[in-house]
Design a protein around this motif. Structure first.
Motif, PDB file in Angstrom:
ATOM      1  N   MET A 174       0.828  -1.212   0.000  1.00 23.61           N
ATOM      2  CA  MET A 174       0.000   0.000   0.000  1.00 23.61           C
ATOM      3  C   MET A 174       0.861   1.259   0.000  1.00 23.61           C
ATOM      4  SD  MET A 174      -3.096   1.112   2.500  1.00 23.61           S
ATOM      5  CE  MET A 174      -2.222   1.550   3.985  1.00 23.61           C
ATOM      6  N   LEU A 175       0.391   2.254  -0.724  1.00 27.53           N
ATOM      7  CA  LEU A 175       1.082   3.540  -0.782  1.00 27.53           C
ATOM      8  C   LEU A 175       0.276   4.524   0.045  1.00 27.53           C
ATOM      9  CD1 LEU A 175       3.088   5.575  -2.127  1.00 27.53           C
ATOM     10  CD2 LEU A 175       1.481   5.744  -4.001  1.00 27.53           C
ATOM     11  N   GLU A 176       0.938   5.194   0.959  1.00 30.85           N
ATOM     12  CA  GLU A 176       0.198   6.084   1.834  1.00 30.85           C
ATOM     13  C   GLU A 176       0.919   7.412   2.034  1.00 30.85           C
ATOM     14  OE1 GLU A 176      -0.919   4.015   5.352  1.00 30.85           O
ATOM     15  OE2 GLU A 176      -2.078   5.704   6.122  1.00 30.85           O
ATOM     16  N   LEU A 177       0.161   8.499   1.953  1.00 26.28           N
ATOM     17  CA  LEU A 177       0.714   9.816   2.240  1.00 26.28           C
ATOM     18  C   LEU A 177      -0.011  10.376   3.461  1.00 26.28           C
ATOM     19  CD1 LEU A 177       1.623   9.477  -0.752  1.00 26.28           C
ATOM     20  CD2 LEU A 177       1.277  11.901  -1.026  1.00 26.28           C
ATOM     21  N   LYS A 178       0.778  10.890   4.405  1.00 28.02           N
ATOM     22  CA  LYS A 178       0.171  11.444   5.612  1.00 28.02           C
ATOM     23  C   LYS A 178       0.537  12.909   5.747  1.00 28.02           C
ATOM     24  CE  LYS A 178       0.330   7.056   8.109  1.00 28.02           C
ATOM     25  NZ  LYS A 178       0.905   6.267   9.170  1.00 28.02           N
TER      26      LYS A 178
ATOM     27  N   VAL B 294       1.901  28.008  -0.544  1.00 28.11           N
ATOM     28  CA  VAL B 294       1.716  26.644  -0.064  1.00 28.11           C
ATOM     29  C   VAL B 294       1.151  25.816  -1.213  1.00 28.11           C
ATOM     30  CG1 VAL B 294       0.560  25.161   1.577  1.00 28.11           C
ATOM     31  CG2 VAL B 294       1.253  27.451   2.251  1.00 28.11           C
ATOM     32  N   VAL B 295       1.951  24.884  -1.696  1.00 32.26           N
ATOM     33  CA  VAL B 295       1.548  24.129  -2.866  1.00 32.26           C
ATOM     34  C   VAL B 295       0.813  22.847  -2.475  1.00 32.26           C
ATOM     35  CG1 VAL B 295       2.564  22.760  -4.698  1.00 32.26           C
ATOM     36  CG2 VAL B 295       3.283  25.089  -4.392  1.00 32.26           C
ATOM     37  N   LEU B 296       1.209  22.270  -1.364  1.00 36.65           N
ATOM     38  CA  LEU B 296       0.507  21.094  -0.859  1.00 36.65           C
ATOM     39  C   LEU B 296       0.222  21.326   0.611  1.00 36.65           C
ATOM     40  CD1 LEU B 296       2.644  18.246  -2.467  1.00 36.65           C
ATOM     41  CD2 LEU B 296       0.365  18.959  -3.153  1.00 36.65           C
ATOM     42  N   ASN B 297      -1.019  21.151   0.988  1.00 41.78           N
ATOM     43  CA  ASN B 297      -1.422  21.493   2.348  1.00 41.78           C
ATOM     44  C   ASN B 297      -2.058  20.283   3.023  1.00 41.78           C
ATOM     45  OD1 ASN B 297      -2.294  22.746   4.662  1.00 41.78           O
ATOM     46  ND2 ASN B 297      -2.983  24.587   3.591  1.00 41.78           N
ATOM     47  N   SER B 298      -1.253  19.583   3.777  1.00 38.82           N
ATOM     48  CA  SER B 298      -1.762  18.440   4.553  1.00 38.82           C
ATOM     49  C   SER B 298      -2.518  17.430   3.696  1.00 38.82           C
ATOM     50  CB  SER B 298      -2.718  18.959   5.638  1.00 38.82           C
ATOM     51  OG  SER B 298      -2.103  18.879   6.867  1.00 38.82           O
ATOM     52  N   VAL B 299      -1.869  16.970   2.670  1.00 42.36           N
ATOM     53  CA  VAL B 299      -2.541  16.040   1.755  1.00 42.36           C
ATOM     54  C   VAL B 299      -2.411  14.606   2.270  1.00 42.36           C
ATOM     55  CG1 VAL B 299      -2.511  15.092  -0.580  1.00 42.36           C
ATOM     56  CG2 VAL B 299      -2.158  17.538  -0.219  1.00 42.36           C
ATOM     57  N   ASN B 300      -3.534  13.947   2.330  1.00 45.70           N
ATOM     58  CA  ASN B 300      -3.548  12.530   2.695  1.00 45.70           C
ATOM     59  C   ASN B 300      -3.983  11.699   1.513  1.00 45.70           C
ATOM     60  OD1 ASN B 300      -2.925  12.776   5.523  1.00 45.70           O
ATOM     61  ND2 ASN B 300      -4.937  13.711   5.729  1.00 45.70           N
ATOM     62  N   LEU B 301      -3.383  10.537   1.389  1.00 44.35           N
ATOM     63  CA  LEU B 301      -3.693   9.713   0.229  1.00 44.35           C
ATOM     64  C   LEU B 301      -3.465   8.260   0.597  1.00 44.35           C
ATOM     65  CD1 LEU B 301      -2.345  10.511  -3.310  1.00 44.35           C
ATOM     66  CD2 LEU B 301      -2.198   8.221  -2.450  1.00 44.35           C
ATOM     67  N   ARG B 302      -4.313   7.400   0.036  1.00 46.67           N
ATOM     68  CA  ARG B 302      -4.113   5.967   0.272  1.00 46.67           C
ATOM     69  C   ARG B 302      -4.359   5.222  -1.016  1.00 46.67           C
ATOM     70  NH1 ARG B 302      -7.012   4.008   5.740  1.00 46.67           N
ATOM     71  NH2 ARG B 302      -5.126   3.126   6.622  1.00 46.67           N
ATOM     72  N   LEU B 303      -3.456   4.350  -1.353  1.00 46.84           N
ATOM     73  CA  LEU B 303      -3.653   3.584  -2.574  1.00 46.84           C
ATOM     74  C   LEU B 303      -3.229   2.142  -2.364  1.00 46.84           C
ATOM     75  CD1 LEU B 303      -4.294   3.787  -5.668  1.00 46.84           C
ATOM     76  CD2 LEU B 303      -1.839   3.897  -5.998  1.00 46.84           C
ATOM     77  N   GLN B 304      -4.137   1.238  -2.665  1.00 39.87           N
ATOM     78  CA  GLN B 304      -3.799  -0.181  -2.611  1.00 39.87           C
ATOM     79  C   GLN B 304      -3.306  -0.610  -3.978  1.00 39.87           C
ATOM     80  OE1 GLN B 304      -4.010  -1.798   0.102  1.00 39.87           O
ATOM     81  NE2 GLN B 304      -5.764  -1.131   1.337  1.00 39.87           N
ATOM     82  N   ARG B 305      -2.672  -1.750  -4.023  1.00 40.66           N
ATOM     83  CA  ARG B 305      -2.310  -2.294  -5.329  1.00 40.66           C
ATOM     84  C   ARG B 305      -3.587  -2.635  -6.077  1.00 40.66           C
ATOM     85  NH1 ARG B 305       2.761  -6.222  -5.435  1.00 40.66           N
ATOM     86  NH2 ARG B 305       2.404  -5.758  -7.635  1.00 40.66           N
ATOM     87  N   SER B 306      -3.470  -2.661  -7.407  1.00 39.20           N
ATOM     88  CA  SER B 306      -4.612  -2.942  -8.288  1.00 39.20           C
ATOM     89  C   SER B 306      -5.666  -1.856  -8.260  1.00 39.20           C
ATOM     90  CB  SER B 306      -5.290  -4.274  -7.942  1.00 39.20           C
ATOM     91  OG  SER B 306      -4.407  -5.324  -8.095  1.00 39.20           O
ATOM     92  N   GLN B 307      -5.366  -0.710  -7.708  1.00 35.47           N
ATOM     93  CA  GLN B 307      -6.332   0.372  -7.695  1.00 35.47           C
ATOM     94  C   GLN B 307      -5.814   1.532  -8.535  1.00 35.47           C
ATOM     95  OE1 GLN B 307      -9.319   0.666  -5.302  1.00 35.47           O
ATOM     96  NE2 GLN B 307      -9.035  -1.478  -5.831  1.00 35.47           N
ATOM     97  N   ILE B 308      -6.753   2.293  -9.091  1.00 42.45           N
ATOM     98  CA  ILE B 308      -6.369   3.477  -9.856  1.00 42.45           C
ATOM     99  C   ILE B 308      -6.943   4.707  -9.179  1.00 42.45           C
ATOM    100  CG2 ILE B 308      -6.463   4.640 -12.080  1.00 42.45           C
ATOM    101  CD1 ILE B 308      -6.957   1.995 -13.410  1.00 42.45           C
ATOM    102  N   LEU B 309      -6.066   5.644  -8.870  1.00 41.08           N
ATOM    103  CA  LEU B 309      -6.507   6.909  -8.281  1.00 41.08           C
ATOM    104  C   LEU B 309      -6.177   8.039  -9.254  1.00 41.08           C
ATOM    105  CD1 LEU B 309      -7.304   8.842  -5.879  1.00 41.08           C
ATOM    106  CD2 LEU B 309      -4.902   8.770  -5.243  1.00 41.08           C
ATOM    107  N   PHE B 310      -7.175   8.837  -9.579  1.00 46.01           N
ATOM    108  CA  PHE B 310      -6.931  10.010 -10.420  1.00 46.01           C
ATOM    109  C   PHE B 310      -6.853  11.243  -9.534  1.00 46.01           C
ATOM    110  CE2 PHE B 310      -7.202   9.897 -15.115  1.00 46.01           C
ATOM    111  CZ  PHE B 310      -7.188   8.522 -15.276  1.00 46.01           C
ATOM    112  N   VAL B 311      -5.829  12.043  -9.741  1.00 48.84           N
ATOM    113  CA  VAL B 311      -5.702  13.300  -9.003  1.00 48.84           C
ATOM    114  C   VAL B 311      -5.955  14.440  -9.983  1.00 48.84           C
ATOM    115  CG1 VAL B 311      -4.169  14.793  -7.673  1.00 48.84           C
ATOM    116  CG2 VAL B 311      -4.037  12.319  -7.407  1.00 48.84           C
TER     117      VAL B 311
END
Lengths: 239, 256, 263
Positions: free
Chosen positions: A1-5, A15-32
């Protein structure tokens, strides 16, 4: 799993990124999604440590990354590949040499399969990047990453600048990658259409903050002003 | 004019960079194929220019020295004095100037372009170290090629001297050559070779450092090329002075 | 100086173009008639010659065969020297750049005005600031180009076009690379400009949504021919397989991906 805290990044006073949280499992597609210049590319570069975050943590498979330690980041990058918006191939090498750059012998075996996924014929590989179209260069840069068989792939605007036909090929390739190799994909894009077709989940960034996170259906049905503006960009064929 | 603190900072960064890349060379070595490939790109194409430059440099210095010697009626010593001066001082410097423009500027532009088009970043993202796989081969190839080209050029200065002397200065080639052993001692050759090596190192490290550090757009690449040329030239002059000074002082010490 | 009120007209007959004599024609046979109020969107795969067509109309390139007439005046064949009145009729914005790094935002507009119009220095400055405001760039007048984002640069290109008060606007991919929201704003700016003026707008775009919104006529450029539908509705409904494939995306159809670089 890929995780951003709580990833936070500031450039000069912005401020370009402000407290961004993200979670990605394998086999999943996340569009930003998000407006231009909002920090989407920075987010991808932060994950692989090209731009260290000011605050926050990146976790891959239960291990925290240390962006200031180049040696450790090498292993991270082998697990999590980044495909740039501009192909970034080495001009002085042929496409074949670009693909094989730094590869061990046994890793070359997947080449045929990956070329099929992007609909690229082997004959082109003897050419130099300057001799082939932008779309072809982009395909080669994707295969270059695929050959390393990472667990996660980050795509920076994979369909921007491509014809509708090539866009479809790219989307098909992403589907294959996820299905066959169980890779987790984060796609930064403007392409709402592709987002709705491909994504398991969509994240919308505005002014560095996550203002939406959810399924494509929820995105389409949302009544947030910004989301409605984005969806205006979708082609309505039956009107 | 850069302020002193910035200057010292840049020198420090250059030093750390060079140490790191050269360290990589000694630790991991370089494949012969890659080295030869790089050396061909860098060196072989500059051979003709270097030869021409060498001949002309030798000719110019011969003419110059001849002017002084004529007054003393000591033209027979032309070959020895001209060759000695050329190899110890002006030869390496002038030929290195030429190479810094041809070879150094080119590499700096190439690396600068790779830096700003994310090619180096893309390599990082493959889990590779661009310093090891891109920079180091180029730096090593540049240094070795520059060194070899300099030595070649220096050798040709003798021919330049011979040619101009026989055609224009009425000095017999045999006579030109005969006094060379007398004036061109082992230390002269040593200095010439040492300077060639140091200048090669300067060209290699500075062009790679400046190119690698380029950020921004096409304008910045142009700026990097200019910076490489200027910094290399100044460094060459400074090192030339230092080497000459040190060797002369040591020689004096030994003599006395 | 506002243009003499008149109705601009463009007639393109049997237009063909190749970059050099021995190469195949990029544009083979283009026929088109446009009048005031027309907003023609040119769609097509990359490399099909959309930018080239615009440059031909603007006089930057010379046709290999056929002719282009603007208000009856034939675009001369001898290179780039058109009559001044001709140059004053049209203005073009480019896909990439087209702006001068050496000047800041308002100076870019001022430069064009100085070359192509007879305004005084103070009038030009006033005009530059006015049009920067029209496109939403108030406050950025003195910024250098590298301080401007992609969207802002596109707005500046448009401001420069508008400031020349042309009767014919040629826009090469005005929303290239922009996110949907910014692209939408740009389209609004263009629409607003064209609203109450007798102008002809010709634009090339790779973006279907932009094209459908902005155009009242659509053309599909492919294989050197322009398939020209009279309305957006007709375009969407037409049975040309290439157009349908282009609109829907996908691999089934006559369109193929370009593999090699266009020489």
């Amino acid at each position: 799993m890929l995780e951003l805290k709580s990833i936070t990044k500031k450039f000069a006073n912005k401020v370009v990124l402000n407290s961004v949280n993200l979670r990605l499992q394998r086999s999943q597609i996340l569009f930003v999604l998000g407006r231009s210049g909002v920090g989407k590319s920075v987010l991808l570069k932060t994950i692989v440590g090209l731009i260290p975050q000011d605050r926050g943590e990146v976790w891959i498979n239960g291990e925290k990354t240390d962006p200031l330690n180049e040696e450790k980041m090498v292993t991270v990058r082998q697990k999590c590949g980044l495909v740039f918006q501009m192909p970034a191939l080495l001009d002085s090498l042929t496409l074949q040499e670009n693909l094989e750059f730094g590869l061990e012998g046994n890793q070359k075996s997947g080449l045929r399969k990956y070329l099929d996924w992007v609909q690229l014929s082997e004959g082109v590989l003897s050419r130099y990047p300057s001799e082939v179209s932008f779309g072809t260069q982009k395909k080669v840069s994707v295969v270059r990453t695929l050959l390393r068989e990472p667990q996660f792939i980050l795509f920076d605007e994979p369909t921007t600048g491509l014809d509708p036909v090539s866009r479809e090929v790219t989307n098909q390739m992403i589907r294959n990658v996820v299905k066959e190799s169980e890779t987790g994909c984060v796609v930064v894009s403007h392409d709402i259409q592709s987002a709705i077709e491909l994504a398991n989940s969509i994240m919308l960034l505005d002014e560095g903050r996550v203002v939406f996170e959810g399924t494509p259906e929820a995105f389409r049905n949302s009544d947030q002003g910004l989301i409605r503006s984005f969806c205006k960009g979708m082609v309505v064929l039956d009107a | 004019m850069p302020d002193l603190k910035e200057l010292m900072g840049s020198i420090g960064n250059w030093f750390l960079f060079s140490k790191r890349v050269i360290g990589l060379f000694f630790r991991e070595g370089i494949s012969r194929k890659v080295l030869i490939q790089q050396m061909y790109q860098v060196g072989v194409r500059s051979m003709v220019t270097t030869c021409v430059a060498g001949i002309f440099v030798g000719a110019i210095l011969a003419i110059q020295i001849n002017l002084q010697l004529k007054d003393f009626g000591a033209q027979s010593f032309l070959g020895g004095l001209s060759t000695s001066t050329t190899i110890r001082n002006l030869g390496p410097v002038l030929i290195a100037f030429l190479l810094s423009g041809r070879v150094g500027a080119f590499s700096s532009a190439e690396l600068g372009t790779m830096a700003i088009t994310d090619q180096l970043n893309a390599i990082r993202c493959l889990g590779l170290n661009p310093l090891a796989v891109i920079i180091m081969p180029r730096l090593v190839a540049l240094t070795i090629s520059s060194f070899l080209l300099l030595v070649l050029g220096l050798g040709l200065t003798v021919f330049g001297g011979i040619i101009i002397s026989s055609i224009y200065l009425n000095v017999n080639p045999l006579q030109f050559v005969s006094h060379i052993p007398q004036f061109v001692s082992g230390s002269s050759i040593f200095i010439g070779v040492l300077k060639s090596f140091l200048f090669g190192l300067i060209i290699g490290t500075i062009s790679c450092f400046v190119g690698y550090k380029t950020t921004g757009g096409a304008e910045e690449v142009g700026r990097s090329v200019r910076r490489t040329a200027v910094v290399t030239l100044v460094s060459i002059i400074v090192i030339d002075f230092l080497v000459s000074f040190v060797v002369e002082s040591v020689t004096q010490l030994i003599m006395s | 100086m506002s243009p003499i009120p008149y109705e601009p007209q463009i007639e393109i007959s049997h237009l063909g173009f190749a970059f050099s004599a021995d190469k195949t024609h990029l544009l083979k046979e283009i026929n088109l008639a446009l009048r005031a109020g027309d907003r023609l969107g040119i769609l097509g795969p990359s490399g099909s010659g959309k930018s080239t067509l615009l440059k031909l109309v603007s006089g930057l390139l010379i046709p290999s065969q056929g002719e282009i007439r603007v208000d009856g005046e034939l675009i001369k064949r001898q290179g780039l020297k058109q009559s001044r009145s001709f140059s004053q009729k049209m203005a073009m914005s480019f896909q990439k750049g087209g702006l001068l790094d050496a000047y800041n935002a308002w100076e870019n507009i001022d430069f064009a005005l100085a070359e192509l119009t007879d305004f005084s220095e103070s009038e030009r400055k006033e005009r530059s600031f006015h049009f920067l405001k029209q496109v939403g760039l108030s406050g950025s007048e003195n910024k250098r180009l590298k301080e401007l984002s992609g969207g802002m640069l596109k707005r500046l290109s448009l401001a420069r076009v508008f400031a020349l008060s042309p009767s014919i606007l040629l826009l090469d991919d005005p929303t290239a690379g922009l996110d949907p929201v910014t692209a939408d704003e740009i389209v609004s700016i263009i629409e607003e400009y064209a609203e109450n003026r007798s102008v002809i707008l010709i634009f090339a775009s790779g973006d279907l949504a932009v094209s459908f919104r902005l155009a009242n006529r659509l053309g599909f450029l492919w294989n050197g021919f322009l398939t020209y539908e009279q309305s957006v509705y007709d375009f969407k409904k037409c049975d040309n397989p290439a157009i349908q494939q282009f609109i829907r995306g996908g691999l089934s159809g006559p369109l193929t991906e370009p593999v090699y670089a266009r020489t």
